[in-house]
Design a protein around this motif. Structure first.
Motif, PDB file in Angstrom:
ATOM      1  N   ALA A   1       8.422  12.213  -3.068  1.00 60.79           N
ATOM      2  CA  ALA A   1       8.509  11.012  -3.897  1.00 60.79           C
ATOM      3  C   ALA A   1       9.794  10.237  -3.652  1.00 60.79           C
ATOM      4  O   ALA A   1       9.909   9.084  -4.068  1.00 60.79           O
ATOM      5  CB  ALA A   1       8.406  11.389  -5.377  1.00 60.79           C
ATOM      6  N   GLY A   2      10.766  10.860  -3.006  1.00 59.28           N
ATOM      7  CA  GLY A   2      11.993  10.140  -2.659  1.00 59.28           C
ATOM      8  C   GLY A   2      13.248  10.677  -3.297  1.00 59.28           C
ATOM      9  O   GLY A   2      14.291  10.009  -3.272  1.00 59.28           O
ATOM     10  N   ALA A   3      13.202  11.887  -3.875  1.00 60.38           N
ATOM     11  CA  ALA A   3      14.409  12.481  -4.453  1.00 60.38           C
ATOM     12  C   ALA A   3      15.330  12.946  -3.328  1.00 60.38           C
ATOM     13  O   ALA A   3      14.879  13.429  -2.293  1.00 60.38           O
ATOM     14  CB  ALA A   3      14.052  13.658  -5.354  1.00 60.38           C
ATOM     15  N   GLY A   4      16.636  12.798  -3.551  1.00 65.13           N
ATOM     16  CA  GLY A   4      17.592  13.231  -2.551  1.00 65.13           C
ATOM     17  C   GLY A   4      18.102  14.640  -2.791  1.00 65.13           C
ATOM     18  O   GLY A   4      18.605  15.288  -1.878  1.00 65.13           O
ATOM     19  N   ASP A   5      17.966  15.129  -4.026  1.00 66.87           N
ATOM     20  CA  ASP A   5      18.466  16.465  -4.368  1.00 66.87           C
ATOM     21  C   ASP A   5      17.663  17.001  -5.538  1.00 66.87           C
ATOM     22  O   ASP A   5      16.961  16.265  -6.242  1.00 66.87           O
ATOM     23  CB  ASP A   5      19.954  16.411  -4.723  1.00 66.87           C
ATOM     24  CG  ASP A   5      20.671  17.707  -4.363  1.00 66.87           C
ATOM     25  OD1 ASP A   5      19.996  18.756  -4.238  1.00 66.87           O
ATOM     26  OD2 ASP A   5      21.901  17.680  -4.205  1.00 66.87           O
ATOM     27  N   PHE A   6      17.792  18.310  -5.770  1.00 71.45           N
ATOM     28  CA  PHE A   6      16.984  18.991  -6.783  1.00 71.45           C
ATOM     29  C   PHE A   6      17.852  20.080  -7.410  1.00 71.45           C
ATOM     30  O   PHE A   6      18.356  20.949  -6.700  1.00 71.45           O
ATOM     31  CB  PHE A   6      15.756  19.609  -6.087  1.00 71.45           C
ATOM     32  CG  PHE A   6      14.668  20.059  -7.014  1.00 71.45           C
ATOM     33  CD1 PHE A   6      13.648  19.190  -7.368  1.00 71.45           C
ATOM     34  CD2 PHE A   6      14.668  21.339  -7.532  1.00 71.45           C
ATOM     35  CE1 PHE A   6      12.630  19.601  -8.217  1.00 71.45           C
ATOM     36  CE2 PHE A   6      13.674  21.758  -8.379  1.00 71.45           C
ATOM     37  CZ  PHE A   6      12.645  20.884  -8.726  1.00 71.45           C
ATOM     38  N   LEU A   7      18.054  20.021  -8.736  1.00 66.23           N
ATOM     39  CA  LEU A   7      18.871  21.017  -9.430  1.00 66.23           C
ATOM     40  C   LEU A   7      18.028  21.736 -10.469  1.00 66.23           C
ATOM     41  O   LEU A   7      17.252  21.115 -11.204  1.00 66.23           O
ATOM     42  CB  LEU A   7      20.060  20.361 -10.129  1.00 66.23           C
ATOM     43  CG  LEU A   7      21.160  19.753  -9.246  1.00 66.23           C
ATOM     44  CD1 LEU A   7      22.233  19.118 -10.122  1.00 66.23           C
ATOM     45  CD2 LEU A   7      21.763  20.799  -8.326  1.00 66.23           C
ATOM     46  N   LEU A   8      18.204  23.048 -10.523  1.00 65.84           N
ATOM     47  CA  LEU A   8      17.474  23.874 -11.477  1.00 65.84           C
ATOM     48  C   LEU A   8      18.379  24.233 -12.647  1.00 65.84           C
ATOM     49  O   LEU A   8      19.496  24.729 -12.458  1.00 65.84           O
ATOM     50  CB  LEU A   8      16.970  25.151 -10.787  1.00 65.84           C
ATOM     51  CG  LEU A   8      16.065  26.069 -11.616  1.00 65.84           C
ATOM     52  CD1 LEU A   8      14.771  25.354 -11.994  1.00 65.84           C
ATOM     53  CD2 LEU A   8      15.767  27.355 -10.839  1.00 65.84           C
ATOM     54  N   LYS A   9      17.928  23.924 -13.870  1.00 63.37           N
ATOM     55  CA  LYS A   9      18.688  24.290 -15.067  1.00 63.37           C
ATOM     56  C   LYS A   9      18.608  25.798 -15.275  1.00 63.37           C
ATOM     57  O   LYS A   9      17.560  26.407 -15.003  1.00 63.37           O
ATOM     58  CB  LYS A   9      18.111  23.589 -16.296  1.00 63.37           C
ATOM     59  CG  LYS A   9      18.172  22.076 -16.279  1.00 63.37           C
ATOM     60  CD  LYS A   9      17.509  21.515 -17.546  1.00 63.37           C
ATOM     61  CE  LYS A   9      17.483  20.003 -17.559  1.00 63.37           C
ATOM     62  NZ  LYS A   9      16.793  19.465 -18.755  1.00 63.37           N
ATOM     63  N   PRO A  10      19.651  26.419 -15.816  1.00 61.51           N
ATOM     64  CA  PRO A  10      20.972  25.838 -16.122  1.00 61.51           C
ATOM     65  C   PRO A  10      21.815  25.753 -14.846  1.00 61.51           C
ATOM     66  O   PRO A  10      21.670  26.566 -13.940  1.00 61.51           O
ATOM     67  CB  PRO A  10      21.566  26.837 -17.103  1.00 61.51           C
ATOM     68  CG  PRO A  10      20.957  28.151 -16.714  1.00 61.51           C
ATOM     69  CD  PRO A  10      19.569  27.842 -16.221  1.00 61.51           C
ATOM     70  N   PHE A  11      22.679  24.754 -14.783  1.00 61.20           N
ATOM     71  CA  PHE A  11      23.529  24.586 -13.609  1.00 61.20           C
ATOM     72  C   PHE A  11      24.968  24.451 -14.059  1.00 61.20           C
ATOM     73  O   PHE A  11      25.270  24.140 -15.216  1.00 61.20           O
ATOM     74  CB  PHE A  11      23.116  23.369 -12.773  1.00 61.20           C
ATOM     75  CG  PHE A  11      22.708  22.185 -13.590  1.00 61.20           C
ATOM     76  CD1 PHE A  11      23.628  21.441 -14.305  1.00 61.20           C
ATOM     77  CD2 PHE A  11      21.375  21.811 -13.648  1.00 61.20           C
ATOM     78  CE1 PHE A  11      23.242  20.358 -15.054  1.00 61.20           C
ATOM     79  CE2 PHE A  11      20.979  20.721 -14.397  1.00 61.20           C
ATOM     80  CZ  PHE A  11      21.906  19.988 -15.105  1.00 61.20           C
ATOM     81  N   ARG A  12      25.886  24.669 -13.123  1.00 66.09           N
ATOM     82  CA  ARG A  12      27.306  24.594 -13.430  1.00 66.09           C
ATOM     83  C   ARG A  12      27.818  23.175 -13.172  1.00 66.09           C
ATOM     84  O   ARG A  12      27.205  22.393 -12.439  1.00 66.09           O
ATOM     85  CB  ARG A  12      28.091  25.595 -12.582  1.00 66.09           C
ATOM     86  CG  ARG A  12      27.709  27.045 -12.834  1.00 66.09           C
ATOM     87  CD  ARG A  12      28.631  27.999 -12.077  1.00 66.09           C
ATOM     88  NE  ARG A  12      28.589  27.759 -10.643  1.00 66.09           N
ATOM     89  CZ  ARG A  12      27.683  28.299  -9.840  1.00 66.09           C
ATOM     90  NH1 ARG A  12      26.740  29.089 -10.332  1.00 66.09           N
ATOM     91  NH2 ARG A  12      27.714  28.054  -8.541  1.00 66.09           N
ATOM     92  N   THR A  13      28.971  22.862 -13.762  1.00 69.25           N
ATOM     93  CA  THR A  13      29.578  21.542 -13.584  1.00 69.25           C
ATOM     94  C   THR A  13      29.811  21.253 -12.113  1.00 69.25           C
ATOM     95  O   THR A  13      29.566  20.133 -11.637  1.00 69.25           O
ATOM     96  CB  THR A  13      30.907  21.459 -14.346  1.00 69.25           C
ATOM     97  OG1 THR A  13      30.664  21.670 -15.734  1.00 69.25           O
ATOM     98  CG2 THR A  13      31.566  20.100 -14.158  1.00 69.25           C
ATOM     99  N   ALA A  14      30.265  22.261 -11.362  1.00 73.22           N
ATOM    100  CA  ALA A  14      30.542  22.051  -9.934  1.00 73.22           C
ATOM    101  C   ALA A  14      29.282  21.667  -9.177  1.00 73.22           C
ATOM    102  O   ALA A  14      29.337  20.861  -8.231  1.00 73.22           O
ATOM    103  CB  ALA A  14      31.156  23.311  -9.336  1.00 73.22           C
ATOM    104  N   GLN A  15      28.128  22.235  -9.574  1.00 74.71           N
ATOM    105  CA  GLN A  15      26.880  21.892  -8.904  1.00 74.71           C
ATOM    106  C   GLN A  15      26.513  20.423  -9.145  1.00 74.71           C
ATOM    107  O   GLN A  15      26.083  19.719  -8.233  1.00 74.71           O
ATOM    108  CB  GLN A  15      25.749  22.794  -9.396  1.00 74.71           C
ATOM    109  CG  GLN A  15      25.841  24.230  -8.914  1.00 74.71           C
ATOM    110  CD  GLN A  15      24.728  25.071  -9.509  1.00 74.71           C
ATOM    111  OE1 GLN A  15      24.764  25.458 -10.680  1.00 74.71           O
ATOM    112  NE2 GLN A  15      23.730  25.343  -8.700  1.00 74.71           N
TER     113      GLN A  15
END
Length: 449
Positions: free
Chosen positions: A106-120
């Motif tokens: 769909a055009g996403a540049g990145d993907f983060l899975l919760k929970p994540f850290r501030t640095a991520q």
């Protein structure tokens, strides 16, 4: 809607929109990003996000997949269909491989899975904004190539005239004032603008040239200022230089809009309520006498005086013919490798011959002569009076002594070009690299009173 403007530390010109229906997660992201970006906005649904994107230009979207109503991937697809190319980082607490693949398609540049850290989060934001910067740089490069603008050759010469111009550019580069470059076609106004840019902003900052005469009056406002989902040229030039060539061709209604941008140092994209502050230098250029255009009602007086904060006039080549040997040597040295041909030799007699000619097309005409000569393999002086478009073949060479009066050579050249286009002065002026007005003045000089 939540907006947290804050002192910018890491990405001072960036705007980030966080879309998450969980207040706790949304507030965490807003607080994390607020000290680091120019502006951070928050929305609790896709519909609220769409309303914000109608009013604000966004560099990066942090988007939760699971939202009430339209979900994050549906919103992303809709934005891409509308032409909105902002960078997107998708976040979710529930993900599988199929979801990740759909998000990337769909055009996403990145993907983060919760929970994540501030640095991520900060790492994803940094990479997203870097991708956005590279897109802008690539767009500017493609646009420059599309214009077929020859690479900057610099302002070559050791004459008093050129040294004075170089010194003036050095002085002006120290301030961010608007600069108006005037002079006949072919005198090197864009080269002067590029030199001013390098001296003031550095080689890594964007230089965005705009030919005001080449853009439709119906499109010029959106092209310069942008519209929802599409950045304008002012945004692409942020941190560098916007070069408005042929400013005298700008439509009168657009002149008022440009004047406001110059006075407020901000722009408002078409259809948007957002004010985008400008951090760039504006350089304008014209080969038309703007003062006369003002008197004729064709150019706004207030815009003229606003552009004329600093005015630099580029001299015709006829005013510094002593620079012709340096220019010839420079063009041979730079053009031969680009064309993949050996350099040519120019004798002293041939150089004196070139220095007698008045060069109505100025430095551009000399450059074109050297380029044609390199292709032919010898100095092609005959090109000064015989149109290549007429012969469609090997140009005739001049034998020594054929012509000693280069005023006559100039006249023959111009008349030959006029004849080749059946007297069409507009087309002839384009082939000669001079303005129609200059061509008409030359023809009037040859017509008996």
């Amino acid at each position: 809607m939540e907006a947290r403007p804050a002192p910018a530390e890491d990405w001072p010109n960036a705007t980030v929109l966080v879309v998450d229906d969980e207040p706790g997660m949304r507030n965490f992201l807003l607080k994390t990003l607020a000290p680091r970006v120019g502006q951070v906005l928050g929305a609790g649904s896709a519909e609220e996000a769409e309303a914000l994107l109608q009013k604000h230009r966004c560099d990066l979207l942090i988007l939760d997949i699971t939202l009430p109503g339209k979900n994050g991937i549906e919103l992303l697809k809709a934005l891409r269909e509308q032409g909105n190319a902002c960078e997107v980082v998708l976040i979710t607490a529930f993900a599988d491989l199929d979801t990740a693949i759909e998000a990337l398609r769909a055009g996403a540049g990145d993907f983060l899975l919760k929970p994540f850290r501030t640095a991520q989060v900060l790492g994803a934001v940094r990479q997203g904004l870097e991708r956005a910067r590279l897109k802008r740089e690539n767009w500017v490069l493609r646009r420059s190539l599309h214009r077929h603008t020859p690479p900057a050759d610099g302002l070559v010469g050791r004459s008093i005239v050129i040294k004075g111009l170089q010194a003036a550019l050095q002085r002006v580069a120290a301030v961010d004032s608007t600069v108006l470059l005037t002079g006949a076609s072919g005198t090197g106004k864009e080269l002067a603008a590029q030199a001013l840019h390098r001296l003031g902003s550095g080689p890594d900052a964007p230089f965005v040239p705009v030919n005001c005469a080449a853009i439709s009056p119906m499109q010029i406002e959106a092209e310069l200022f942008g519209s929802p989902g599409r950045d304008g040229l002012f945004v692409y030039a942020q941190g560098g230089t916007l070069f408005l060539d042929e400013i005298g061709e700008m439509p009168l209604p657009m002149q008022a809009t440009l004047l406001r941008a110059l006075e407020t140092r901000s722009i408002r994209p078409v259809g948007s309520q957002q004010e985008i502050p400008l951090q760039l230098r504006i350089v304008a250029a014209t080969n038309r006498p703007l003062r006369s255009e003002v008197e004729a009602g064709l150019f706004r007086a207030d815009l003229y005086y606003r552009l004329q904060v600093v005015e630099l006039k580029l001299p015709p080549l006829a005013a510094h013919k002593e620079d012709i040997p340096d220019l010839v040597a420079h063009f041979i040295a730079t053009l031969a490798p680009r064309l993949g041909v050996p350099p040519i030799a120019v004798s002293d007699d041939e150089m004196r011959y070139l220095q007698q000619y008045d060069w109505p097309g100025n430095v551009r005409e000399l450059r074109n002569l050297i380029e044609r000569s390199l292709i032919v393999g010898a100095l092609n002086v005959s090109a000064l009076y015989q149109s290549l478009s007429r012969t469609h073949g090997e140009p005739a060479r001049l034998a020594p002594g054929d012509i000693t009066d280069l005023h006559t050579l100039e006249k023959r050249h111009i008349l030959a070009v006029l004849d080749s286009v059946d007297g069409d002065k507009t087309r002839a002026a384009q082939l000669l690299g001079i303005s129609r007005r200059t061509l008409e003045r030359r023809c009037a000089e040859w017509t008996p009173a």
